[in-house]
Design an enzyme around this catalytic site. Structure first.
Site, PDB file in Angstrom:
ATOM      1  N   ASN A 185     -28.197 -31.521 -11.780  1.00 48.00           N
ATOM      2  CA  ASN A 185     -28.804 -32.810 -11.060  1.00 48.00           C
ATOM      3  C   ASN A 185     -29.888 -32.559 -10.318  1.00 48.00           C
ATOM      4  O   ASN A 185     -29.792 -32.005  -9.220  1.00 48.00           O
ATOM      5  CB  ASN A 185     -27.850 -33.588 -10.647  1.00 48.00           C
ATOM      6  CG  ASN A 185     -28.049 -34.929  -9.964  1.00 48.00           C
ATOM      7  OD1 ASN A 185     -29.244 -35.441 -10.358  1.00 48.00           O
ATOM      8  ND2 ASN A 185     -27.681 -35.629  -9.030  1.00 48.00           N
ATOM      9  N   PRO A 186     -31.191 -32.978 -10.882  1.00 49.36           N
ATOM     10  CA  PRO A 186     -32.505 -32.738  -9.848  1.00 49.36           C
ATOM     11  C   PRO A 186     -32.554 -34.033  -9.034  1.00 49.36           C
ATOM     12  O   PRO A 186     -33.542 -33.779  -7.985  1.00 49.36           O
ATOM     13  CB  PRO A 186     -33.479 -32.879 -10.832  1.00 49.36           C
ATOM     14  CG  PRO A 186     -33.137 -33.829 -12.033  1.00 49.36           C
ATOM     15  CD  PRO A 186     -31.555 -33.438 -12.096  1.00 49.36           C
ATOM     16  N   LEU A 187     -31.919 -35.040  -8.879  1.00 53.48           N
ATOM     17  CA  LEU A 187     -32.095 -36.106  -8.096  1.00 53.48           C
ATOM     18  C   LEU A 187     -31.999 -35.859  -6.585  1.00 53.48           C
ATOM     19  O   LEU A 187     -32.393 -36.606  -5.844  1.00 53.48           O
ATOM     20  CB  LEU A 187     -31.137 -37.332  -8.422  1.00 53.48           C
ATOM     21  CG  LEU A 187     -31.239 -37.889 -10.077  1.00 53.48           C
ATOM     22  CD1 LEU A 187     -30.237 -38.903 -10.210  1.00 53.48           C
ATOM     23  CD2 LEU A 187     -32.912 -38.517  -9.878  1.00 53.48           C
ATOM     24  N   GLU A 188     -31.108 -35.084  -6.274  1.00 53.09           N
ATOM     25  CA  GLU A 188     -30.886 -34.798  -4.732  1.00 53.09           C
ATOM     26  C   GLU A 188     -32.192 -34.092  -4.065  1.00 53.09           C
ATOM     27  O   GLU A 188     -32.745 -34.616  -2.840  1.00 53.09           O
ATOM     28  CB  GLU A 188     -29.629 -33.727  -4.425  1.00 53.09           C
ATOM     29  CG  GLU A 188     -28.391 -34.384  -4.942  1.00 53.09           C
ATOM     30  CD  GLU A 188     -27.356 -33.294  -4.907  1.00 53.09           C
ATOM     31  OE1 GLU A 188     -27.622 -32.195  -4.772  1.00 53.09           O
ATOM     32  OE2 GLU A 188     -26.284 -33.708  -4.262  1.00 53.09           O
ATOM     33  N   MET A 201     -20.990 -23.304   1.385  1.00 51.34           N
ATOM     34  CA  MET A 201     -20.665 -24.361   0.729  1.00 51.34           C
ATOM     35  C   MET A 201     -21.196 -25.943   1.563  1.00 51.34           C
ATOM     36  O   MET A 201     -21.269 -25.833   2.483  1.00 51.34           O
ATOM     37  CB  MET A 201     -19.210 -24.980   0.258  1.00 51.34           C
ATOM     38  CG  MET A 201     -18.510 -23.760  -0.477  1.00 51.34           C
ATOM     39  SD  MET A 201     -19.099 -23.946  -2.099  1.00 51.34           S
ATOM     40  CE  MET A 201     -18.568 -25.374  -2.570  1.00 51.34           C
ATOM     41  N   GLY A 202     -21.771 -26.650   0.601  1.00 54.68           N
ATOM     42  CA  GLY A 202     -22.109 -28.022   1.184  1.00 54.68           C
ATOM     43  C   GLY A 202     -23.803 -27.964   1.821  1.00 54.68           C
ATOM     44  O   GLY A 202     -23.856 -29.039   2.574  1.00 54.68           O
ATOM     45  N   GLU A 244     -19.822 -34.389  -9.940  1.00 55.54           N
ATOM     46  CA  GLU A 244     -19.064 -35.617 -10.055  1.00 55.54           C
ATOM     47  C   GLU A 244     -18.519 -36.069  -8.934  1.00 55.54           C
ATOM     48  O   GLU A 244     -18.667 -37.381  -8.720  1.00 55.54           O
ATOM     49  CB  GLU A 244     -17.884 -35.383 -11.060  1.00 55.54           C
ATOM     50  CG  GLU A 244     -18.358 -35.201 -12.556  1.00 55.54           C
ATOM     51  CD  GLU A 244     -18.616 -33.718 -12.640  1.00 55.54           C
ATOM     52  OE1 GLU A 244     -19.040 -33.379 -13.963  1.00 55.54           O
ATOM     53  OE2 GLU A 244     -18.479 -32.749 -11.762  1.00 55.54           O
TER      54      GLU A 244
END
Length: 426
Positions: free
Chosen positions: A331-334, A305-306, A57
């Site tokens: 989410n696969p969009l990245e 992380m990140g 989110e």
């Protein structure tokens, strides 16, 4: 509402024990766990409040938060999360550019203390965070509520139908409900959201563009790994790593120098997953250790992380976790925005529309089980033309569906220019 409050109070002691336990094991969380009870120092300036539960989110909200910082430079932006990983994501993306707090429990005292200390001019709540007590209190204090990027799966819709009066009352509070799709909008209206307040704006998770230097950093990383095929298993959950590692073993028969970048979803599982890989006899390097990935390395454990976007950018293809177990997928969009073909399992109900669009565009494959995972990965790793076609389709899919940010900003604008409410109330 009385039954809801009673149930919430029954759960509170267990939640407090969990908070105490987490504070013992996390030095950064220890001095801040009382924020979940609404405590914390006062915030001046009637901030714009954005609530994003966790990592996903927060990433989705990032373009909107950046726009708010640009559009309202004199107004502080408060971002709340409920998880430590979400807090870390806020810190990584924005540093001291925003104020971070942990969101309060949905109890009268906690919510009142939080609002007394923060006094927001508007509450922007991301995705499907419907909190009856919070919404009712915001309404009494005349703080506008704006639900952004709302998704409501069929599964969640059926669950909310069990408490129709409570949900209908909560959905009657927001001044604007910005839904991701027509299907989400229909479900929201069916639960009692006023039809005139529900708008279809699209999914802000499509508002992706690689950060400056990302592709260059990925190329350098790939060069350091050597000339070898690479796949990422992203945001994996318990019960998936075993399948991923078995698939990796099978694929190594065809691609002997294959490297797997394994990124568990939850940081508290990093160590256990590392032990699992080693116990299976594979040569593993932990990213956090900073050691080199040599020709003998079979698995790179992404225990930092990140860096997931960096790993995606350096990979040939990716498996999206949370989808082989009944978690609902991630989410696969990245990955698609970076031109990386994706494979995901049968459980994508949290991203059903994105999964459908991905399949339809030919940017990824949905599989039923381990055998399907192996077959799909073998195709992407071994067929450059199939990989190229999926890569181009994924990038085009993301570009085509952008625009949600602009539509959301247009709906939000009146609430940013109007006078801030006093936020005082019972």
């Amino acid at each position: 509402m009385r039954l809801y409050r009673f149930t919430a109070r029954l759960v509170l002691p267990f939640a407090l024990v969990r908070l105490w336990w987490r504070s013992r094991n996390d030095a950064e969380y220890a001095p801040r766990w009382t924020e979940r009870l609404g405590y914390g120092g006062p915030i001046a300036g009637a901030p714009i409040w954005v609530h994003a539960v966790s990592v996903g989110e927060t990433r989705a909200a990032a373009p909107l938060i950046r726009a708010l910082l640009d559009d309202c430079p004199q107004t502080p932006v408060l971002v709340t999360t409920t998880t430590l990983t979400g807090a870390a994501q806020v810190a990584m993306l924005f540093g001291e550019g925003v104020i971070h707090r942990f969101a309060p429990f949905d109890l009268p005292g906690a919510v009142a203390r939080f609002l007394d200390r923060t006094r927001p001019r508007v509450a922007i709540i991301l995705e499907t965070e419907i909190w009856p007590q919070l919404f009712a209190t915001l309404a009494r204090r005349r703080v506008p509520v704006f639900l952004a990027n709302v998704r409501l799966s069929e599964r969640s819709f059926r669950r909310y139908q069990r408490i129709p009066r409570l949900i209908a009352a909560a959905l009657g509070v927001p001044a604007v409900i910005a839904a991701q799709s027509q299907a989400d909008a229909m479900r929201l209206r069916a639960l009692g959201a006023p039809a005139a307040r529900v708008h279809v704006t699209g999914n802000m998770k499509f508002e992706l563009s690689p950060t400056a230097g990302l592709r260059e950093a990925a190329q350098a990383l790939r060069l350091a790994w050597g000339e070898r095929p690479v796949w990422v298993a992203a945001s994996t959950h318990q019960g998936e790593e075993e399948v991923v590692l078995t698939a990796h073993r099978v694929l190594q028969e065809t691609f002997p120098r294959l490297l797997l970048v394994l990124v568990p979803r939850h940081p508290e599982r990093f160590e256990a997953v590392g032990k699992m890989v080693r116990s299976g006899g594979m040569v593993v390097v932990a990213r956090s250790a900073g050691g080199p990935v040599t020709d003998d390395t079979e698995v790179l454990l992404g225990d930092t992380m990140g860096e997931l976007m960096l790993f995606f950018a350096a990979a040939d293809c990716a498996f999206i976790g949370g989808s082989l177990v009944a978690t609902g997928g991630h989410n696969p969009l990245e990955a698609l925005a970076l031109g990386v073909p994706v494979v995901f399992g049968p459980h994508m109900f949290n991203f059903d529309e994105v999964a459908r669009l991905t399949r339809s565009a030919g940017a990824g494959v949905q599989v039923a089980d381990e055998d399907g995972l192996i077959a799909a990965l073998r195709t992407y790793l071994g067929d450059p033309e199939a990989r190229r076609a999926a890569s181009e389709s994924g990038e085009a899919l993301v570009r085509t569906h952008q625009g949600a940010l602009g539509r959301t900003r247009a709906l939000l604008a009146p609430f940013l220019t109007s006078p801030a409410p006093s936020s005082e109330g019972p």
